[in-house]
Motif scaffolding. Structure first.
Motif, PDB file in Angstrom:
ATOM      1  N   ASP A  53      -6.402  11.872  44.437  1.00  0.00           N
ATOM      2  CA  ASP A  53      -5.046  12.334  44.135  1.00  0.00           C
ATOM      3  C   ASP A  53      -4.110  11.948  45.262  1.00  0.00           C
ATOM      4  O   ASP A  53      -4.378  12.265  46.430  1.00  0.00           O
ATOM      5  N   ILE A  54      -3.020  11.282  44.926  1.00  0.00           N
ATOM      6  CA  ILE A  54      -1.995  11.026  45.939  1.00  0.00           C
ATOM      7  C   ILE A  54      -0.833  12.000  45.799  1.00  0.00           C
ATOM      8  O   ILE A  54       0.102  11.991  46.598  1.00  0.00           O
ATOM      9  N   GLY A  55      -0.903  12.847  44.780  1.00  0.00           N
ATOM     10  CA  GLY A  55       0.027  13.959  44.640  1.00  0.00           C
ATOM     11  C   GLY A  55      -0.655  15.236  45.107  1.00  0.00           C
ATOM     12  O   GLY A  55      -1.336  15.238  46.130  1.00  0.00           O
ATOM     13  N   PRO A  56      -0.515  16.322  44.363  1.00  0.00           N
ATOM     14  CA  PRO A  56      -1.099  17.594  44.795  1.00  0.00           C
ATOM     15  C   PRO A  56      -2.620  17.556  44.835  1.00  0.00           C
ATOM     16  O   PRO A  56      -3.266  16.856  44.053  1.00  0.00           O
ATOM     17  N   ASN A  57      -3.177  18.326  45.772  1.00  0.00           N
ATOM     18  CA  ASN A  57      -4.627  18.471  45.918  1.00  0.00           C
ATOM     19  C   ASN A  57      -5.099  19.915  45.779  1.00  0.00           C
ATOM     20  O   ASN A  57      -6.249  20.148  45.431  1.00  0.00           O
ATOM     21  N   TRP A  58      -4.216  20.849  46.074  1.00  0.00           N
ATOM     22  CA  TRP A  58      -4.631  22.244  46.240  1.00  0.00           C
ATOM     23  C   TRP A  58      -4.393  23.060  44.983  1.00  0.00           C
ATOM     24  O   TRP A  58      -3.515  22.758  44.167  1.00  0.00           O
ATOM     25  N   ILE A  59      -5.150  24.148  44.864  1.00  0.00           N
ATOM     26  CA  ILE A  59      -4.976  25.116  43.784  1.00  0.00           C
ATOM     27  C   ILE A  59      -5.139  26.511  44.370  1.00  0.00           C
ATOM     28  O   ILE A  59      -6.074  26.766  45.136  1.00  0.00           O
ATOM     29  N   GLU A  67      -3.637  38.110  38.360  1.00  0.00           N
ATOM     30  CA  GLU A  67      -3.932  37.221  37.249  1.00  0.00           C
ATOM     31  C   GLU A  67      -4.303  35.836  37.784  1.00  0.00           C
ATOM     32  O   GLU A  67      -3.789  35.414  38.828  1.00  0.00           O
ATOM     33  N   PRO A  68      -5.191  35.124  37.094  1.00  0.00           N
ATOM     34  CA  PRO A  68      -5.514  33.762  37.541  1.00  0.00           C
ATOM     35  C   PRO A  68      -4.305  32.848  37.419  1.00  0.00           C
ATOM     36  O   PRO A  68      -3.551  32.931  36.457  1.00  0.00           O
ATOM     37  N   HIS A  69      -4.107  31.999  38.416  1.00  0.00           N
ATOM     38  CA  HIS A  69      -3.015  31.043  38.347  1.00  0.00           C
ATOM     39  C   HIS A  69      -3.238  30.102  37.166  1.00  0.00           C
ATOM     40  O   HIS A  69      -4.380  29.750  36.847  1.00  0.00           O
ATOM     41  N   PRO A  70      -2.164  29.660  36.518  1.00  0.00           N
ATOM     42  CA  PRO A  70      -2.341  28.822  35.326  1.00  0.00           C
ATOM     43  C   PRO A  70      -3.056  27.511  35.611  1.00  0.00           C
ATOM     44  O   PRO A  70      -3.835  27.038  34.779  1.00  0.00           O
ATOM     45  N   ILE A  71      -2.815  26.904  36.776  1.00  0.00           N
ATOM     46  CA  ILE A  71      -3.487  25.643  37.076  1.00  0.00           C
ATOM     47  C   ILE A  71      -4.965  25.899  37.360  1.00  0.00           C
ATOM     48  O   ILE A  71      -5.831  25.089  37.011  1.00  0.00           O
ATOM     49  N   TYR A  72      -5.262  27.034  37.962  1.00  0.00           N
ATOM     50  CA  TYR A  72      -6.664  27.405  38.171  1.00  0.00           C
ATOM     51  C   TYR A  72      -7.365  27.575  36.827  1.00  0.00           C
ATOM     52  O   TYR A  72      -8.514  27.141  36.642  1.00  0.00           O
ATOM     53  N   GLU A 194      -7.262  29.588  48.693  1.00  0.00           N
ATOM     54  CA  GLU A 194      -6.848  28.248  48.325  1.00  0.00           C
ATOM     55  C   GLU A 194      -8.084  27.371  48.152  1.00  0.00           C
ATOM     56  O   GLU A 194      -9.023  27.463  48.943  1.00  0.00           O
ATOM     57  N   MET A 195      -8.060  26.532  47.149  1.00  0.00           N
ATOM     58  CA  MET A 195      -9.158  25.604  46.910  1.00  0.00           C
ATOM     59  C   MET A 195      -8.612  24.198  46.786  1.00  0.00           C
ATOM     60  O   MET A 195      -7.439  23.998  46.474  1.00  0.00           O
ATOM     61  N   PHE A 196      -9.467  23.253  47.003  1.00  0.00           N
ATOM     62  CA  PHE A 196      -9.112  21.844  46.972  1.00  0.00           C
ATOM     63  C   PHE A 196      -9.811  21.203  45.779  1.00  0.00           C
ATOM     64  O   PHE A 196     -10.994  21.446  45.547  1.00  0.00           O
ATOM     65  N   VAL A 197      -9.069  20.402  45.022  1.00  0.00           N
ATOM     66  CA  VAL A 197      -9.679  19.692  43.892  1.00  0.00           C
ATOM     67  C   VAL A 197     -10.542  18.578  44.456  1.00  0.00           C
ATOM     68  O   VAL A 197     -10.036  17.618  45.041  1.00  0.00           O
ATOM     69  N   SER A 198     -11.862  18.697  44.296  1.00  0.00           N
ATOM     70  CA  SER A 198     -12.756  17.739  44.945  1.00  0.00           C
ATOM     71  C   SER A 198     -12.984  16.476  44.120  1.00  0.00           C
ATOM     72  O   SER A 198     -13.513  15.502  44.644  1.00  0.00           O
ATOM     73  N   SER A 199     -12.570  16.482  42.853  1.00  0.00           N
ATOM     74  CA  SER A 199     -12.548  15.222  42.090  1.00  0.00           C
ATOM     75  C   SER A 199     -11.097  14.757  42.072  1.00  0.00           C
ATOM     76  O   SER A 199     -10.636  14.146  43.018  1.00  0.00           O
ATOM     77  N   ASN A 200     -10.350  15.094  41.020  1.00  0.00           N
ATOM     78  CA  ASN A 200      -8.919  14.819  40.970  1.00  0.00           C
ATOM     79  C   ASN A 200      -8.298  15.604  39.822  1.00  0.00           C
ATOM     80  O   ASN A 200      -9.002  16.216  39.017  1.00  0.00           O
ATOM     81  N   TYR A 201      -6.984  15.557  39.748  1.00  0.00           N
ATOM     82  CA  TYR A 201      -6.218  16.351  38.790  1.00  0.00           C
ATOM     83  C   TYR A 201      -6.170  15.742  37.375  1.00  0.00           C
ATOM     84  O   TYR A 201      -5.511  16.292  36.500  1.00  0.00           O
ATOM     85  N   SER A 202      -6.820  14.628  37.131  1.00  0.00           N
ATOM     86  CA  SER A 202      -6.603  13.909  35.874  1.00  0.00           C
ATOM     87  C   SER A 202      -6.988  14.736  34.645  1.00  0.00           C
ATOM     88  O   SER A 202      -6.279  14.711  33.624  1.00  0.00           O
ATOM     89  N   SER A 203      -8.082  15.475  34.696  1.00  0.00           N
ATOM     90  CA  SER A 203      -8.486  16.287  33.540  1.00  0.00           C
ATOM     91  C   SER A 203      -7.526  17.445  33.325  1.00  0.00           C
ATOM     92  O   SER A 203      -7.223  17.816  32.178  1.00  0.00           O
ATOM     93  N   ILE A 204      -7.040  18.025  34.419  1.00  0.00           N
ATOM     94  CA  ILE A 204      -6.058  19.109  34.318  1.00  0.00           C
ATOM     95  C   ILE A 204      -4.792  18.605  33.641  1.00  0.00           C
ATOM     96  O   ILE A 204      -4.247  19.235  32.724  1.00  0.00           O
ATOM     97  N   LEU A 205      -4.324  17.439  34.087  1.00  0.00           N
ATOM     98  CA  LEU A 205      -3.121  16.856  33.497  1.00  0.00           C
ATOM     99  C   LEU A 205      -3.337  16.525  32.030  1.00  0.00           C
ATOM    100  O   LEU A 205      -2.464  16.786  31.188  1.00  0.00           O
TER     101      LEU A 205
END
Length: 488
Positions: A53-59, A67-72, A194-205
């Protein structure tokens, strides 16, 4: 009721979520996106030989309400692997000497306690009288200095603590001495788990974008160059909003949602909107500051810094070089440096990679230095700049090929016009009413059928985050739905 047509300007996470809400309630949605892809600042690169990821990494996992964050939640739904850091730190002083572990842990604990105290102090002042008891020129570091004077008796340790506070710049994208104390409470999202996306955000997107990709009309490679909107004659009457693109198209909509980044709005709002935006929104665009955050990834043949350790996962996840004096030829301003150790991820996402976070003037210097250069020259320039720091990691040997980076990848958001040559909103010293500025964006121009969303229009504890952008799009979508329910 006839089907209402809404234009969403921008296909970032806020626009995609807004479209999702509208589509689920029967609206027709057209998305106009200037890039050749969706996602905005959520994007990846293969520049290291694998996807990062060259954009966001954190969640962030949980909101203040529990409540759980929506991106989480999206990460959980897509089984996106998340990394929990071990909270160990390695810190080098200004001369390049490793600080004792006990001192590092003790000062770090004190620092975060002071920062939490600053958040609470800022919030209490806000609840009392809008923060007016705190001077607009007072910074977060001013507070840290004052409290350090009270808490830390040893002058050398006190100086180290203040130097360590500069790491907060990597959270907000600007130096800590520029962070407004009055509005520090609006940065409290930087605390908590805070957690770090250890693969990438592509599936989330992909999951967030699925409704829009399935049911909306999407125009890529298309820039909006004009939006004409006039107040309705009465609360129950409607006047269509006209959108003009750089292809010469003119389209009319019942509502228009602008999700463009704050930096882009700063540069383009005066020519984009006809008539001009109301004074309060123009003021908000001017008042809110922008952060500069960039990343530089170094990928090595192996994680040399863990050589010989009985348990590699015990290596500190975070390393900080405080105000270095030993790299005067490349860093005369003594900008501090920090890395996160990405080799601590679980397989198959474990790579011998360290990630530098840059902010403020250092960001601008690095991007200006490499922009427009050939890949080989970028590699050389970046390695020359950062070698004084990674060469202090344990196990480094200049003659060992495992200590020579095989790939270097640097982001260059500072040169990206579509994101406004910046990263996200920031509340810097001098701002008088940052909370009201954000509220002005959230309110939008309902009478002109013109709405705004994005991380600069997010809930107060989520400004500057992916979750904040997502929630702002959701809020605008629901408000438009409710508007038409009330008019039917």
């Amino acid at each position: 009721m006839d089907q209402k047509h809404v234009c969403v300007v921008g296909a970032g996470i806020s626009g995609l979520r807004c479209a999702d809400v509208l589509l689920s309630h029967g609206f027709k949605v057209t998305i106009i996106e200037a890039r050749n892809r969706i996602g905005g600042r959520i994007c990846q690169s293969e520049g290291l030989g694998y996807t990062v990821d060259i954009g966001p990494n954190w969640i962030h996992a949980w909101s203040d309400s529990g409540e759980p964050h929506p991106i989480y939640k999206l990460a959980m739904d897509t089984k996106t692997p998340l990394h929990h850091w071990n909270n160990k730190q390695l810190i080098f002083d200004s001369d390049g000497n490793k600080l004792p572990d006990e001192l590092t842990e003790r000062l770090s604990t004190i620092l975060w306690e002071i920062i939490e105290e600053a958040f609470n102090f800022s919030k209490a002042a806000h609840e009392k009288n809008g923060g007016k008891d705190i001077a607009s020129t007072d910074s977060l570091q001013d507070f840290i200095r004052r409290r350090a004077q009270d808490i830390v008796s040893d002058a050398k340790e006190r100086a180290l603590l203040v130097q360590m506070s500069e790491m907060f710049g990597a959270y907000v994208g600007q130096p800590v001495w520029q962070q407004s104390l009055r509005f520090a409470w609006m940065e409290e999202c930087c605390g908590g788990e805070e957690m770090f996306v250890s693969s990438n955000y592509s599936s989330i997107l992909a999951l967030a974008a699925k409704p829009a990709l399935t049911s909306a009309t999407i125009h890529l490679n298309t820039r909006v160059v004009g939006i004409t909107s006039h107040p309705a004659a009465s609360p129950t009457s409607r006047q269509l909003v006209t959108v003009t693109t750089d292809h010469g198209q003119t389209m009319s909509f019942d509502e228009v949602v602008v999700t463009a980044p704050l930096g882009w709005l700063k540069k383009n709002h005066s020519t984009l909107f006809d008539p001009p935006l109301p004074p309060r929104i123009r003021s908000a665009i001017s008042n809110l500051s922008l952060s500069q955050l960039e990343k530089v990834f170094f990928n090595f043949p192996s994680a040399f810094w863990k050589t010989g350790l009985p348990n590699e996962d015990d290596f500190p996840c975070y390393t900080n070089w405080l105000s270095p004096t030993y790299s005067a030829s490349t860093n005369p301003s003594k900008w501090p440096q920090e890395i996160w150790d990405l080799s601590s991820f679980a397989q198959p996402n474990r790579h011998a990679t360290i990630l530098f976070y840059l902010y403020g003037d250092c960001t601008r210097h690095i991007v200006n230095m490499i922009n427009g250069q050939t890949p080989a020259e970028k590699h050389r320039l970046l390695d020359d700049f950062f070698r004084p720091y990674y060469s202090l990691l344990p196990g480094y040997d200049a003659e060992n090929p495992n200590c020579t980076p095989q790939a270097i990848l640097a982001t260059e958001w500072f040169k990206d016009d579509l994101c406004g040559n910046a990263s996200y909103c920031n509340f810097q010293v001098g701002v008088e009413e940052a909370d009201k500025d954000v509220l002005a964006f959230r309110e939008g121009c309902v009478e002109r059928r013109l709405w705004f969303c994005g991380e600069h229009a997010a809930p107060f504890d989520e400004c500057g985050t992916v979750a904040g952008a997502y929630l702002s799009g959701e809020s605008v979508g629901r408000r438009i739905v409710d508007l038409y329910k009330s008019e039917s």
